[in-house]
Design a protein around this motif. Structure first.
Motif, short mmCIF file in Angstrom:
data_model
loop_
_atom_site.label_atom_id
_atom_site.label_comp_id
_atom_site.label_asym_id
_atom_site.label_seq_id
_atom_site.Cartn_x
_atom_site.Cartn_y
_atom_site.Cartn_z
N ALA A 66 0.84 -1.19 0.00
CA ALA A 66 0.00 0.00 0.00
C ALA A 66 0.88 1.25 0.00
O ALA A 66 2.06 1.20 0.35
CB ALA A 66 -0.91 0.00 1.21
N SER A 67 0.27 2.36 -0.38
CA SER A 67 0.95 3.66 -0.42
C SER A 67 0.24 4.60 0.55
O SER A 67 -0.99 4.71 0.54
CB SER A 67 0.89 4.21 -1.84
OG SER A 67 1.31 5.54 -1.88
N PHE A 68 1.02 5.30 1.37
CA PHE A 68 0.47 6.22 2.36
C PHE A 68 0.99 7.63 2.10
O PHE A 68 2.19 7.84 1.93
CB PHE A 68 0.87 5.78 3.78
CG PHE A 68 0.33 4.43 4.14
CD1 PHE A 68 -0.90 4.32 4.77
CD2 PHE A 68 1.03 3.28 3.84
CE1 PHE A 68 -1.42 3.07 5.09
CE2 PHE A 68 0.53 2.03 4.16
CZ PHE A 68 -0.70 1.93 4.79
N GLU A 69 0.08 8.60 2.07
CA GLU A 69 0.46 9.99 1.81
C GLU A 69 1.20 10.56 3.02
O GLU A 69 0.84 10.31 4.17
CB GLU A 69 -0.81 10.81 1.54
CG GLU A 69 -0.51 12.23 1.12
CD GLU A 69 -1.75 13.00 0.73
OE1 GLU A 69 -1.63 13.87 -0.11
OE2 GLU A 69 -2.84 12.70 1.27
N HIS A 70 2.22 11.37 2.74
CA HIS A 70 2.95 12.06 3.80
C HIS A 70 2.05 13.14 4.41
O HIS A 70 1.16 13.67 3.74
CB HIS A 70 4.21 12.72 3.25
CG HIS A 70 5.23 11.74 2.79
ND1 HIS A 70 6.42 12.12 2.23
CD2 HIS A 70 5.25 10.38 2.81
CE1 HIS A 70 7.13 11.06 1.92
NE2 HIS A 70 6.44 9.99 2.27
N LYS A 71 2.29 13.46 5.67
CA LYS A 71 1.49 14.48 6.36
C LYS A 71 1.51 15.82 5.64
O LYS A 71 0.52 16.53 5.62
CB LYS A 71 1.98 14.66 7.79
CG LYS A 71 1.65 13.51 8.70
CD LYS A 71 2.13 13.75 10.10
CE LYS A 71 1.84 12.55 10.96
NZ LYS A 71 2.32 12.74 12.34
N ASP A 72 2.65 16.15 5.02
CA ASP A 72 2.74 17.44 4.31
C ASP A 72 2.18 17.38 2.89
O ASP A 72 2.23 18.35 2.16
CB ASP A 72 4.18 17.95 4.29
CG ASP A 72 5.12 17.07 3.49
OD1 ASP A 72 4.68 16.09 2.85
OD2 ASP A 72 6.33 17.38 3.50
N GLN A 73 1.65 16.23 2.49
CA GLN A 73 1.03 15.99 1.18
C GLN A 73 2.01 16.21 0.02
O GLN A 73 1.61 16.47 -1.10
CB GLN A 73 -0.19 16.89 0.98
CG GLN A 73 -1.28 16.62 1.98
CD GLN A 73 -2.45 17.54 1.79
OE1 GLN A 73 -2.32 18.68 1.37
NE2 GLN A 73 -3.63 17.04 2.12
#
Length: 81
Positions: free
Chosen positions: A31-38
Motif C-alpha cells: 500500500a501507499s500512504f500519503e505524507h502528512k505534508d502531502q
C-alpha cells in the motif's frame, strides 16, 4: 492537510499477471500512504513483483464509500412522514 484518514492507504499496490484470453490478475503486494505534508507517499511493500511492474490503485472500500456518498438522496414526501 487533506480530509483523508492518515492511517488509511492512499493506494493499494498490486503486481499484475497477464493470463489467457487477455485477462489480467491482480495480486495485492502492499500500500501507499500519503505524507502528512502531502508532498509525497511512502510505499510499504510486503512482496516484490518478478516482472518489476507495480500498479497503484485507489482502495476499493473507499471507492464504494464515495459512491454511496455521491448517490442523490430521495426527498421524503408527506406520505413517508
Amino acid at each position: 492537510m487533506s480530509d483523508k484518514d492518515p492511517k488509511l492507504p492512499s493506494f493499494d499496490a498490486f503486481t499484475v499477471t497477464e493470463g489467457k484470453d487477455d485477462k489480467s490478475y491482480f495480486t495485492k503486494i502492499g500500500a501507499s500512504f500519503e505524507h502528512k505534508d502531502q508532498q509525497g507517499h511512502t510505499i510499504d511493500l510486503k512482496a516484490l513483483p518478478i516482472d518489476n511492474r507495480i500498479v497503484l490503485r485507489t482502495p476499493r472500500e473507499r471507492l464504494e464509500e464515495n459512491r454511496k456518498d455521491d448517490k442523490p438522496r430521495r426527498q421524503r414526501s408527506d406520505r413517508d412522514r
